[in-house]
Design a protein around this motif. Structure first.
Motif, PDB file in Angstrom:
ATOM      1  N   ASP A 157       0.826  -1.205   0.000  1.00 45.70           N
ATOM      2  CA  ASP A 157       0.000   0.000   0.000  1.00 45.70           C
ATOM      3  C   ASP A 157       0.859   1.255   0.000  1.00 45.70           C
ATOM      4  OD1 ASP A 157      -2.206  -1.627   0.076  1.00 45.70           O
ATOM      5  OD2 ASP A 157      -2.482  -1.485   2.246  1.00 45.70           O
ATOM      6  N   ALA A 158       1.958   1.211   0.740  1.00 45.62           N
ATOM      7  CA  ALA A 158       2.847   2.364   0.786  1.00 45.62           C
ATOM      8  C   ALA A 158       3.502   2.611  -0.575  1.00 45.62           C
ATOM      9  CB  ALA A 158       3.921   2.156   1.859  1.00 45.62           C
ATOM     10  N   ARG A 159       3.907   1.519  -1.263  1.00 45.35           N
ATOM     11  CA  ARG A 159       4.510   1.679  -2.592  1.00 45.35           C
ATOM     12  C   ARG A 159       3.507   2.256  -3.584  1.00 45.35           C
ATOM     13  NH1 ARG A 159       7.006  -3.334  -1.408  1.00 45.35           N
ATOM     14  NH2 ARG A 159       5.393  -4.451  -2.555  1.00 45.35           N
ATOM     15  N   ARG A 160       2.255   1.862  -3.437  1.00 43.87           N
ATOM     16  CA  ARG A 160       1.222   2.383  -4.322  1.00 43.87           C
ATOM     17  C   ARG A 160       1.082   3.899  -4.130  1.00 43.87           C
ATOM     18  NH1 ARG A 160      -3.292  -0.533  -2.605  1.00 43.87           N
ATOM     19  NH2 ARG A 160      -2.375  -2.349  -3.615  1.00 43.87           N
ATOM     20  N   ILE A 161       1.130   4.344  -2.896  1.00 41.66           N
ATOM     21  CA  ILE A 161       1.051   5.786  -2.629  1.00 41.66           C
ATOM     22  C   ILE A 161       2.295   6.492  -3.155  1.00 41.66           C
ATOM     23  CG2 ILE A 161       1.008   7.505  -0.786  1.00 41.66           C
ATOM     24  CD1 ILE A 161      -0.703   5.577   0.837  1.00 41.66           C
ATOM     25  N   ASP A 162       3.453   5.831  -3.029  1.00 40.94           N
ATOM     26  CA  ASP A 162       4.697   6.414  -3.563  1.00 40.94           C
ATOM     27  C   ASP A 162       4.581   6.661  -5.062  1.00 40.94           C
ATOM     28  OD1 ASP A 162       6.187   6.693  -1.269  1.00 40.94           O
ATOM     29  OD2 ASP A 162       7.002   4.657  -1.361  1.00 40.94           O
ATOM     30  N   GLU A 163       4.009   5.715  -5.765  1.00 36.82           N
ATOM     31  CA  GLU A 163       3.854   5.859  -7.207  1.00 36.82           C
ATOM     32  C   GLU A 163       2.948   7.041  -7.537  1.00 36.82           C
ATOM     33  OE1 GLU A 163       2.394   2.129  -8.567  1.00 36.82           O
ATOM     34  OE2 GLU A 163       4.247   1.028  -8.120  1.00 36.82           O
ATOM     35  N   ARG A 164       1.861   7.190  -6.755  1.00 34.51           N
ATOM     36  CA  ARG A 164       0.942   8.306  -6.992  1.00 34.51           C
ATOM     37  C   ARG A 164       1.612   9.638  -6.667  1.00 34.51           C
ATOM     38  NH1 ARG A 164      -2.388  10.544 -10.220  1.00 34.51           N
ATOM     39  NH2 ARG A 164      -3.930  11.889  -9.227  1.00 34.51           N
ATOM     40  N   ILE A 165       2.430   9.657  -5.632  1.00 33.99           N
ATOM     41  CA  ILE A 165       3.136  10.888  -5.273  1.00 33.99           C
ATOM     42  C   ILE A 165       4.101  11.292  -6.393  1.00 33.99           C
ATOM     43  CG2 ILE A 165       4.908  11.816  -3.723  1.00 33.99           C
ATOM     44  CD1 ILE A 165       3.534  10.344  -1.432  1.00 33.99           C
ATOM     45  N   LYS A 166       4.770  10.312  -6.995  1.00 32.68           N
ATOM     46  CA  LYS A 166       5.694  10.606  -8.100  1.00 32.68           C
ATOM     47  C   LYS A 166       4.947  11.225  -9.281  1.00 32.68           C
ATOM     48  CE  LYS A 166       9.081   6.983  -7.030  1.00 32.68           C
ATOM     49  NZ  LYS A 166       9.664   5.680  -7.489  1.00 32.68           N
ATOM     50  N   GLU A 167       3.756  10.701  -9.578  1.00 31.66           N
ATOM     51  CA  GLU A 167       2.960  11.242 -10.685  1.00 31.66           C
ATOM     52  C   GLU A 167       2.547  12.691 -10.390  1.00 31.66           C
ATOM     53  OE1 GLU A 167      -0.276   8.569 -11.056  1.00 31.66           O
ATOM     54  OE2 GLU A 167       0.939   6.881 -11.789  1.00 31.66           O
ATOM     55  N   LEU A 168       2.128  12.936  -9.153  1.00 36.38           N
ATOM     56  CA  LEU A 168       1.724  14.301  -8.783  1.00 36.38           C
ATOM     57  C   LEU A 168       2.915  15.250  -8.752  1.00 36.38           C
ATOM     58  CD1 LEU A 168      -0.799  13.388  -5.937  1.00 36.38           C
ATOM     59  CD2 LEU A 168      -1.366  14.372  -8.163  1.00 36.38           C
ATOM     60  N   VAL A 222       5.339  15.292 -10.729  1.00 33.83           N
ATOM     61  CA  VAL A 222       5.592  15.724 -12.104  1.00 33.83           C
ATOM     62  C   VAL A 222       4.733  16.950 -12.426  1.00 33.83           C
ATOM     63  CG1 VAL A 222       5.319  15.071 -14.532  1.00 33.83           C
ATOM     64  CG2 VAL A 222       6.256  13.429 -12.894  1.00 33.83           C
ATOM     65  N   ILE A 223       3.468  16.922 -11.977  1.00 34.85           N
ATOM     66  CA  ILE A 223       2.580  18.064 -12.201  1.00 34.85           C
ATOM     67  C   ILE A 223       3.120  19.299 -11.494  1.00 34.85           C
ATOM     68  CG2 ILE A 223       0.248  18.963 -11.822  1.00 34.85           C
ATOM     69  CD1 ILE A 223      -0.785  16.114 -12.056  1.00 34.85           C
ATOM     70  N   VAL A 224       3.582  19.117 -10.249  1.00 32.16           N
ATOM     71  CA  VAL A 224       4.131  20.248  -9.487  1.00 32.16           C
ATOM     72  C   VAL A 224       5.345  20.829 -10.211  1.00 32.16           C
ATOM     73  CG1 VAL A 224       5.247  20.923  -7.332  1.00 32.16           C
ATOM     74  CG2 VAL A 224       3.272  19.394  -7.276  1.00 32.16           C
ATOM     75  N   ASN A 225       6.235  19.952 -10.679  1.00 35.81           N
ATOM     76  CA  ASN A 225       7.470  20.414 -11.331  1.00 35.81           C
ATOM     77  C   ASN A 225       7.200  21.112 -12.656  1.00 35.81           C
ATOM     78  OD1 ASN A 225       8.876  19.275  -9.209  1.00 35.81           O
ATOM     79  ND2 ASN A 225       9.343  17.367 -10.305  1.00 35.81           N
ATOM     80  N   ARG A 226       6.080  20.736 -13.316  1.00 39.24           N
ATOM     81  CA  ARG A 226       5.782  21.313 -14.633  1.00 39.24           C
ATOM     82  C   ARG A 226       4.693  22.374 -14.579  1.00 39.24           C
ATOM     83  NH1 ARG A 226       5.679  15.983 -18.643  1.00 39.24           N
ATOM     84  NH2 ARG A 226       7.820  15.290 -18.196  1.00 39.24           N
ATOM     85  N   SER A 227       4.407  22.898 -13.413  1.00 33.39           N
ATOM     86  CA  SER A 227       3.373  23.934 -13.272  1.00 33.39           C
ATOM     87  C   SER A 227       4.014  25.309 -13.199  1.00 33.39           C
ATOM     88  CB  SER A 227       2.529  23.666 -12.024  1.00 33.39           C
ATOM     89  OG  SER A 227       3.328  23.731 -10.861  1.00 33.39           O
ATOM     90  N   GLY A 228       3.214  26.332 -13.525  1.00 28.46           N
ATOM     91  CA  GLY A 228       3.704  27.705 -13.473  1.00 28.46           C
ATOM     92  C   GLY A 228       3.213  28.495 -14.663  1.00 28.46           C
ATOM     93  N   GLU A 229       3.625  29.731 -14.734  1.00 26.71           N
ATOM     94  CA  GLU A 229       3.217  30.598 -15.834  1.00 26.71           C
ATOM     95  C   GLU A 229       3.815  30.103 -17.151  1.00 26.71           C
ATOM     96  OE1 GLU A 229       1.104  32.987 -15.742  1.00 26.71           O
ATOM     97  OE2 GLU A 229       0.795  32.945 -13.553  1.00 26.71           O
ATOM     98  N   GLY A 230       2.957  29.812 -18.126  1.00 28.74           N
ATOM     99  CA  GLY A 230       3.423  29.350 -19.428  1.00 28.74           C
ATOM    100  C   GLY A 230       3.878  27.902 -19.464  1.00 28.74           C
ATOM    101  N   ALA A 231       3.734  27.200 -18.349  1.00 27.24           N
ATOM    102  CA  ALA A 231       4.173  25.802 -18.298  1.00 27.24           C
ATOM    103  C   ALA A 231       3.031  24.878 -18.746  1.00 27.24           C
ATOM    104  CB  ALA A 231       4.623  25.452 -16.881  1.00 27.24           C
ATOM    105  N   VAL A 232       3.296  23.596 -18.700  1.00 29.07           N
ATOM    106  CA  VAL A 232       2.299  22.609 -19.129  1.00 29.07           C
ATOM    107  C   VAL A 232       1.072  22.677 -18.234  1.00 29.07           C
ATOM    108  CG1 VAL A 232       1.863  20.142 -19.474  1.00 29.07           C
ATOM    109  CG2 VAL A 232       4.100  21.124 -20.063  1.00 29.07           C
ATOM    110  N   TYR A 233       1.291  22.808 -16.913  1.00 36.32           N
ATOM    111  CA  TYR A 233       0.193  22.863 -15.959  1.00 36.32           C
ATOM    112  C   TYR A 233       0.140  24.246 -15.328  1.00 36.32           C
ATOM    113  CZ  TYR A 233       0.387  17.775 -16.370  1.00 36.32           C
ATOM    114  OH  TYR A 233       0.378  16.500 -16.851  1.00 36.32           O
ATOM    115  N   THR A 234      -1.080  24.671 -14.946  1.00 38.15           N
ATOM    116  CA  THR A 234      -1.264  25.993 -14.350  1.00 38.15           C
ATOM    117  C   THR A 234      -0.779  25.992 -12.907  1.00 38.15           C
ATOM    118  OG1 THR A 234      -3.485  25.474 -13.573  1.00 38.15           O
ATOM    119  CG2 THR A 234      -3.283  26.359 -15.812  1.00 38.15           C
TER     120      THR A 234
END
Length: 888
Positions: free
Chosen positions: A656-667, A669-681
């Motif tokens: 269960d912990a590894r499953r959450i780790d995988e979801r955290i990694k996916e999220l 990516v969104i945090v790292n690619r967010s911002g003005e003019g970035a992929v995510y707002t």
């Protein structure tokens, strides 16, 4: 949003199927529409076309299904589906030529006097037709037209009569050769690859080891193994049907009366039984026997079946006319002639013609093959001209095969869409989150397949559900089930889909040919008992996996390509057998070692004496080392009682912990690619970060539930488990070292005559060298050196030749020095022959007696293959499911 589109995918598919839309278009249509809607919604209202996909984008997932399906044709290992049109052709040909009708009429007369005899005959013929045709619709229609009126005339219970016919007609789905089993084998082949990767990852995460022992790997399957695995369960199901009908007839004689027909058991009828029954049985033997015996692949067996069915149709269509059986008789005589040629001359191979005898065998074989081809073309011409049978069969074969392949393509696209929206992850999380481990997951999957059988056909279930759930079930080391067993269990379960209302296809087929007096409700009542019997058979096979696994294991271990005894998968079972052998014959083994050890070996070369002495010492260590394995095994079993519940709980928490780790990694990516003019707002990045914080708290809470003493408990159990592994490795290394000197000395003594023949050749070489140019002399010496090297234990003889070659290859070749070195080789040869001949006379008989005592225990791992009796025992041992979860 991924969940919304996943639900939309399921709803669209269910709506299309429920509205009567063709399955071949409902499956890919639902996938294409859902992926298109998801891509358009993402493009219009979010960051792009791939915004609402779990991973990847629409183009990737639309092409994935087609690519996966196309791989069937491009991968040499996945040619399984080629067998489908061959078996379909065989079935339809036997049906169109009325051979199935002959079977029904004849067997009904034969079994008639038995209580419930007509019903038993229907089951018997259903089993025969299943093993020759496998076409459910044709079988049910034929039996409905022929047997149902006869059963009703003899006052059979309407529910019993209809239920018997419908259930017997579905036997073709589990008794090989079966289209269901071929499709399941194809789906499981790719599922095994995924399961292997999942298990490898689980092993690495659990133990920290990079490589997993190969005996823990998931074993793949093939259509041939599926056929073998389903054979005994199919017979179990036939037996249950027959016992039920007989019991029903005994309890209610009026509902299933015996039928006595005047003049049945006559010489003429006996001949009719033979002519009707023997050809289909012979065809079954040729098709299944060739697969079981390892003589033919499934595709080749399908070709045999198709040709055999055409030959049978050739005489049936001209029944009662002069020369009706001529092509069949010609084919039989030609086959017998070919068997005689092979029996007398051995293998016939045009590439190995070396003598006049080989030429004669080739000519006779060509004559026999030509006659077989003549019989085939003759029968084919008859089926083409008589009632246009061949054309009709080929058209029906093309339609059926096209239907299967179009559904496979559509299902591959639907499965890709299901994975695109994270459906596979959801199923995996749901199943792995269930309490009860593998068996809870398995029961849920079986229940879902059973329920889907009320609404879907077997092909849709096989190609949609299996690719999703099979990797999850196969990867679980707790049950460690085989792909063959899982496939047969699913096949047995899918078989109920033909009987379960409202969409039971066997019921539709029977309704179409049943008289008006037979009510639909009676048909529904009739199949209930047989559905229950199918579930009973499912339970029997589930509790006794040996029914499925034994025949594939037996076939594998007895075949010409059997794995060698050193195969890691065989070691556990082999050591169990060797322990039993030591327990019974340990004193005899020790006595044989002491007797061999006491023989005078002083005349052998010193290195051989040392190797043999060390081998005898190692052989004496084998028995106590085997006892050490058993003690270590018992220690693991004793410790596992307390350890297993803790281990299961901790591994579930870590999962269960590894499953959450995988979801955290996916999220992340969104945090790292967010911002003005970035992929995510920026807002999307903030929402993702909030989710990460929440999930991290959940992750820490899960890990906090792991007992504080877990590392200590795990370490203690690992030591006990490692002691067993070490004991096994030590035993294997020791017995290998014990037996290798015996193999070496036997090989040396076996070459005594070969070595003796080198004497005249060396003398001839000695005479040639002075007369040859240096380059020619080097070639002659090198050729002799290579020839000597082919015999075992000739290193001393080769030394002189090696030096002579060096001398003649040098800048200043000296023939006299080279001859002196050749003389050394001749002297070494004479010394070698002296001890070889003495050892062959005095030592070899003792070694052979010693070898006979240890070959199937200490020397077992060094053999080329398992002896047949041990192979059968190992096959039986491997047929159970061994829990290996504590090693993960």
């Amino acid at each position: 949003m991924e969940l919304f589109f996943l639900a939309l995918l399921v709803v669209l598919m269910a709506f299309a199927l429920g509205s009567g839309f063709p399955v071949a278009f409902a499956l890919p249509g639902a996938a294409i529409l859902t992926i298109g809607l998801a891509a358009g919604t993402g493009y219009l209202f979010s960051t792009g076309t791939d915004a609402f996909f779990d991973s990847g984008g629409p183009a990737q997932w639309l092409s994935a299904g087609v690519t996966n399906f196309r791989g069937i044709y491009w991968e040499a290992e996945r040619d399984t589906l080629i067998a489908i049109p061959l078996f379909v052709f065989m079935g339809i040909m036997l049906q169109r030529s009325k051979i199935a009708e002959d079977l029904l009429v004849t067997m009904a007369r034969l079994f008639g006097p038995v209580p419930g005899g007509l019903g038993i005959s229907v089951v018997f013929v259903g089993a025969l037709l299943a093993a020759t045709t496998g076409i459910v619709g044709a079988t049910v229609v034929a039996m409905g037209l022929i047997s149902l009126p006869a059963m009703l005339r003899n006052n059979y219970s309407v529910p019993l009569a209809t239920g018997t016919i419908a259930a017997s007609g579905t036997l073709g789905q589990i008794i090989p050769p079966s289209i269901v089993l071929i499709i399941l084998a194809d789906q499981l082949a790719s599922a095994v690859d995924q399961a292997g990767s999942l298990r490898q990852t689980l092993y690495k995460d659990s133990t920290g080891e990079l490589s997993m022992p190969s005996d823990f790997s998931v074993v793949s399957t093939s259509a041939g193994e599926m056929f073998l695995g389903a054979f005994l369960p199919g017979l179990v199901l036939v037996g249950l049907y027959m016992l039920f009908i007989l019991g029903f007839a005994l309890m209610k004689p009026k509902a299933a009366p015996a039928v006595h027909e005047e003049g049945t058991f006559t010489r003429e009828f006996a001949g009719k039984v033979v002519i009707t029954l023997v050809p289909p049985l012979a065809l079954i033997f040729l098709v299944l026997g060739s697969i079981i015996g390892g003589i033919a692949t499934v595709n080749q067996a399908g070709a045999i079946g198709a040709v055999g069915a055409m030959v049978m149709a050739g005489y049936r269509l001209k029944e009662g006319e002069k020369g009706a059986y001529s092509p069949a008789i010609l084919a039989i005589l030609a086959l017998l002639g070919l068997a005689v040629v092979i029996g007398f001359f051995g293998e016939v191979n045009i590439k190995r013609i070396e003598s006049s005898q080989d030429v004669l065998s080739l000519i006779l074989a060509l004559i026999a093959v030509s006659l077989i081809l003549l019989a085939i073309f003759w029968s084919g011409w008859r089926t083409l001209k008589l009632e246009d049978t061949l054309r009709g069969v080929m058209v029906e074969t093309a339609k059926t095969t096209s239907l299967v392949f179009i559904i496979l393509l559509g299902a591959a696209m639907l499965t890709s869409a299901f994975r695109a929206f994270g459906g596979e992850h959801l199923v995996k999380e749901f199943l792995q989150g269930l309490p009860g481990g593998f068996w809870a997951q398995f029961l849920i999957v079986m229940l879902v397949i059973f329920i889907l059988g009320f609404f879907l056909d077997f092909i849709e279930i096989a190609v949609v559900v299996v690719p999703i759930v099979a990797p999850i079930l196969l990867s679980d080391p707790g049950a460690n089930v085989t792909a063959v067993w899982l496939g047969v269990m699913i096949g047995l379960n899918i078989q109920t889909s033909f009987l379960t209302p409202p969409f039971g296809f066997a019921l539709f087929y029977l309704r179409g040919v049943a008289p008006a007096v037979v009510k639909t409700i009676d048909m529904y009542k009739g199949v209930i008992a047989f559905i229950a019997l199918q579930l009973v058979a499912l339970g029997i096979v589930g509790f006794y996996p040996q029914l499925v696994n034994y025949l594939p294991n037996r076939s594998s271990l007895l075949s010409e390509t059997a794995p060698p005894p050193k195969n890691p998968r065989l070691q556990y079972c082999m050591e169990t057998l060797v322990y039993e052998d030591f327990s019974q014959n340990g004193d005899g083994v020790l006595a044989a070692i002491e007797k061999a050890e006491g023989v005078d070996m002083s005349y052998l070369p010193e290195d051989l004496q040392d190797d043999l002495a060390e081998g005898f010492e190692k052989a004496k260590e084998a028995l106590p080392l085997m006892l050490a394995i058993r003690e270590a095994e018992n220690a693991v079993a004793a410790a596992s009682g307390d350890f297993k519940p803790i281990h299961t709980n901790v591994r579930a928490l870590e999962r269960d912990a590894r499953r959450i780790d995988e979801r955290i990694k996916e999220l992340q990516v969104i945090v790292n690619r967010s911002g003005e003019g970035a992929v995510y707002t920026v807002a999307q990045g903030e929402r993702a970060q909030t989710q990460i914080d929440t999930l991290q708290l959940e992750h820490d809470a899960i890990l906090a539930e792991i007992p504080e003493n877990w590392e200590e408990v795990y370490g203690e159990f690992s030591k006990i488990q490692k002691a067993e592994t070490t004991a096994r490795q030590t035993y294997r290394r020791t017995v290998d070292q014990a037996y290798e000197p015996i193999l070496e000395l036997k090989a040396i003594l076996a070459d005594a005559e070969t070595v003796a023949a080198f004497g005249p050749e060396l003398e001839e070489l000695k005479a040639q060298v002075p007369q040859l140019e240096p380059e020619a002399a080097v070639e002659a010496i090198a050729a002799m050196r290579s020839k000597v090297g082919e015999a075992e234990g000739t290193s001393d003889i080769r030394k002189g030749l090696t030096e002579a070659r060096k001398i003649m290859r040098s800048r200043q070749p000296n023939a006299e020095e080279a001859l002196a070195e050749i003389d050394k080789s001749i002297a070494a040869l004479q010394a070698d022959l002296a001890w070889r001949q003495k050892a062959a006379d005095e030592l070899l008989p003792v070694l052979q007696e010693y070898d006979a005592a240890i070959v199937n225990n200490i020397g077992l791992r060094q053999q080329d293959r398992l002896p047949n009796d041990m192979a059968l025992d190992v096959a039986a041992c491997l047929s159970g499911h061994r829990d290996v979860s504590l090693s993960f």
